[in-house]
Design an enzyme around this catalytic site. Structure first.
Site, PDB file in Angstrom:
ATOM      1  N   ASN A   9       0.861  -1.193   0.000  1.00 55.13           N
ATOM      2  CA  ASN A   9       0.000   0.000   0.000  1.00 55.13           C
ATOM      3  C   ASN A   9       0.895   1.239   0.000  1.00 55.13           C
ATOM      4  O   ASN A   9       1.477   1.578   1.019  1.00 55.13           O
ATOM      5  CB  ASN A   9      -0.882  -0.052   1.256  1.00 55.13           C
ATOM      6  CG  ASN A   9      -1.698   1.218   1.462  1.00 55.13           C
ATOM      7  OD1 ASN A   9      -1.818   2.041   0.549  1.00 55.13           O
ATOM      8  ND2 ASN A   9      -2.264   1.373   2.645  1.00 55.13           N
ATOM      9  N   LYS A  11       0.056   4.303  -0.270  1.00 50.99           N
ATOM     10  CA  LYS A  11      -0.586   5.500   0.317  1.00 50.99           C
ATOM     11  C   LYS A  11      -0.329   6.720  -0.578  1.00 50.99           C
ATOM     12  O   LYS A  11      -0.199   6.566  -1.799  1.00 50.99           O
ATOM     13  CB  LYS A  11      -0.085   5.714   1.749  1.00 50.99           C
ATOM     14  CG  LYS A  11      -0.185   4.430   2.579  1.00 50.99           C
ATOM     15  CD  LYS A  11       0.019   4.624   4.054  1.00 50.99           C
ATOM     16  CE  LYS A  11      -0.120   3.275   4.746  1.00 50.99           C
ATOM     17  NZ  LYS A  11       0.001   3.374   6.197  1.00 50.99           N
ATOM     18  N   HIS A  97      -9.352   1.138   5.157  1.00 46.68           N
ATOM     19  CA  HIS A  97      -8.061   1.338   5.828  1.00 46.68           C
ATOM     20  C   HIS A  97      -8.271   2.287   7.004  1.00 46.68           C
ATOM     21  O   HIS A  97      -9.076   3.220   6.931  1.00 46.68           O
ATOM     22  CB  HIS A  97      -7.039   1.913   4.845  1.00 46.68           C
ATOM     23  CG  HIS A  97      -5.654   1.912   5.401  1.00 46.68           C
ATOM     24  ND1 HIS A  97      -5.231   2.883   6.270  1.00 46.68           N
ATOM     25  CD2 HIS A  97      -4.624   1.046   5.248  1.00 46.68           C
ATOM     26  CE1 HIS A  97      -3.974   2.601   6.627  1.00 46.68           C
ATOM     27  NE2 HIS A  97      -3.587   1.500   6.020  1.00 46.68           N
ATOM     28  N   GLU A  99      -6.720   4.746   7.997  1.00 48.36           N
ATOM     29  CA  GLU A  99      -6.566   6.182   7.669  1.00 48.36           C
ATOM     30  C   GLU A  99      -7.835   6.729   7.032  1.00 48.36           C
ATOM     31  O   GLU A  99      -8.181   7.895   7.223  1.00 48.36           O
ATOM     32  CB  GLU A  99      -5.332   6.358   6.761  1.00 48.36           C
ATOM     33  CG  GLU A  99      -4.040   6.142   7.556  1.00 48.36           C
ATOM     34  CD  GLU A  99      -2.876   5.562   6.761  1.00 48.36           C
ATOM     35  OE1 GLU A  99      -2.900   5.582   5.524  1.00 48.36           O
ATOM     36  OE2 GLU A  99      -1.922   5.081   7.419  1.00 48.36           O
ATOM     37  N   GLU A 169      -5.103  -4.737  10.931  1.00 47.08           N
ATOM     38  CA  GLU A 169      -4.040  -3.745  11.065  1.00 47.08           C
ATOM     39  C   GLU A 169      -4.252  -2.945  12.341  1.00 47.08           C
ATOM     40  O   GLU A 169      -5.010  -1.961  12.344  1.00 47.08           O
ATOM     41  CB  GLU A 169      -4.079  -2.785   9.872  1.00 47.08           C
ATOM     42  CG  GLU A 169      -3.863  -3.459   8.537  1.00 47.08           C
ATOM     43  CD  GLU A 169      -3.311  -2.471   7.520  1.00 47.08           C
ATOM     44  OE1 GLU A 169      -2.228  -2.739   6.992  1.00 47.08           O
ATOM     45  OE2 GLU A 169      -3.936  -1.431   7.289  1.00 47.08           O
ATOM     46  N   GLY A 175       2.844   2.407  10.700  1.00 47.95           N
ATOM     47  CA  GLY A 175       3.786   3.503  10.493  1.00 47.95           C
ATOM     48  C   GLY A 175       4.539   3.915  11.748  1.00 47.95           C
ATOM     49  O   GLY A 175       5.220   4.933  11.770  1.00 47.95           O
ATOM     50  N   SER A 215       3.754  -2.048  10.354  1.00 52.06           N
ATOM     51  CA  SER A 215       5.213  -2.121  10.518  1.00 52.06           C
ATOM     52  C   SER A 215       5.802  -3.499  10.183  1.00 52.06           C
ATOM     53  O   SER A 215       6.713  -3.956  10.858  1.00 52.06           O
ATOM     54  CB  SER A 215       5.624  -1.677  11.926  1.00 52.06           C
ATOM     55  OG  SER A 215       5.243  -0.319  12.140  1.00 52.06           O
ATOM     56  N   GLY A 236       2.951  -1.101   4.274  1.00 49.53           N
ATOM     57  CA  GLY A 236       2.981   0.328   3.953  1.00 49.53           C
ATOM     58  C   GLY A 236       4.397   0.764   3.634  1.00 49.53           C
ATOM     59  O   GLY A 236       4.917   0.533   2.544  1.00 49.53           O
TER      60      GLY A 236
HETATM   61  P1  PGA Z   1       3.102   0.362   7.647  1.00 47.45           P
HETATM   62  O1  PGA Z   1       1.617   0.537   7.074  1.00 47.45           O
HETATM   63  O2  PGA Z   1       3.633  -0.930   7.065  1.00 47.45           O
HETATM   64  O3  PGA Z   1       3.849   1.554   7.158  1.00 47.45           O
HETATM   65  O4  PGA Z   1       3.003   0.296   9.120  1.00 47.45           O
HETATM   66  C1  PGA Z   1       0.747  -0.540   6.942  1.00 47.45           C
HETATM   67  C2  PGA Z   1      -0.567  -0.089   6.355  1.00 47.45           C
HETATM   68  O5  PGA Z   1      -1.061   0.983   6.720  1.00 47.45           O
HETATM   69  O6  PGA Z   1      -1.165  -0.783   5.502  1.00 47.45           O
END
Ligand code: PGA
Length: 253
Positions: A9, A11, A97, A99, A169, A175, A215, A236
């Site tokens: 992803n 983003k 997601h 976000e 998640e 992140g 992460s 991500g």
């Molecule tokens: P991240 O994001 O791997 O940067 O933690 C994962 C995601 O939001 O799908």
């Protein structure tokens, strides 16, 4: 046996040149280094999905979008429909997601409509769920995930739910560099499979893939993917570096 999935992803990152450069690197490595890999999907920004599709022709890496509008088409300025995504060779779409839930107010009832729209158009949804740190610390993580799954998915038929992939998640791991331990992740994955089994039966629940996201990095991917109910990852940050992403893809082999 559920085939594993590793999904990147991106983003709101990378411009056209950087994005296409990353795709060229990934497709080359994928071809050179993997015979039998997991299903591998990338989710670039809408604006260069079409160019990405061109570069992915002939590759085993598939294409998806990060969001979708729940309506078929019409007067929805700034939005993107399932048909548009299909017309640029997208096969997958991320729905719900954290976000989108957090910054754009997307709630379970809306997300159900998006899942339904995706399925009607033959796009494969990856439906995300996950608790915040506050919710985990209050001991509400089981309940929160159950609500997100049941309100977002449980009006689907048995045939429909089989087409859905779920991504657990935990918001506190996205992140932040703070991954859920393999035990913490497996515990929720097993719980999600259990509630799917209660609703749709064990055989159906056993077919549904549940990805972990938050992460995931080359050095923790293998131990996460080795857990019984973890069927791959939604990546991500590490999906923006071709070498890191490929190492994670290989960890799912
Ligand atoms: P991240 O994001 O791997 O940067 O933690 C994962 C995601 O939001 O799908």
């Amino acid at each position: 046996m559920r085939k594993k999935i590793v999904a990147g992803n991106w983003k709101m990152n990378l411009d056209l040149e950087q994005g296409l450069g990353l795709i060229s690197e990934i497709t080359q490595m994928h071809k050179d280094e993997l015979l039998e890999g997991p299903e591998t999907i990338i989710f670039p920004s809408y604006v260069y999905l079409s160019s990405a599709a061109g570069l992915l022709k002939g590759s085993k890496v598939e294409l998806g979008a990060q969001n979708i509008n729940e309506n078929k088409n019409g007067a929805y300025t700034g939005e993107v429909s399932a048909e548009m995504l299909l017309s640029v060779s997208c096969k997958w779409v991320i729905i719900g997601h954290s976000e989108r839930r957090q910054y754009y107010g997307e709630h379970n009832a809306l997300l159900f409509k998006k899942v339904k729209t995706a399925l009607t158009s033959q796009l494969k949804p990856i439906y995300c769920c996950g608790e915040t740190l506050e919710e985990r610390e209050a001991g509400k993580h089981f309940e929160i995930n159950k609500t997100q799954i049941s309100e977002g998915l449980f009006e689907l038929s048995e045939e429909e739910i089989k087409q859905v992939t779920i991504a657990y998640e935990p918001v506190w791991a996205i992140g932040t560099g703070k991954t859920a331990s393999k035990e913490q992740a497996q515990e929720i994955h097993a719980y999600i499979r259990q509630i799917l089994a209660e609703k749709y039966g064990q055989a159906t629940a056993d077919q549904i893939r549940i990805l972990y996201g938050g992460s995931v990095k080359p050095d923790n991917a293998a131990e996460l993917f080795a857990q019984k109910d973890i069927d791959g990852g939604l990546i991500g940050g590490a999906s923006l570096k071709s070498r890191d992403f490929m190492e994670i893809v290989k960890a799912a082999q």
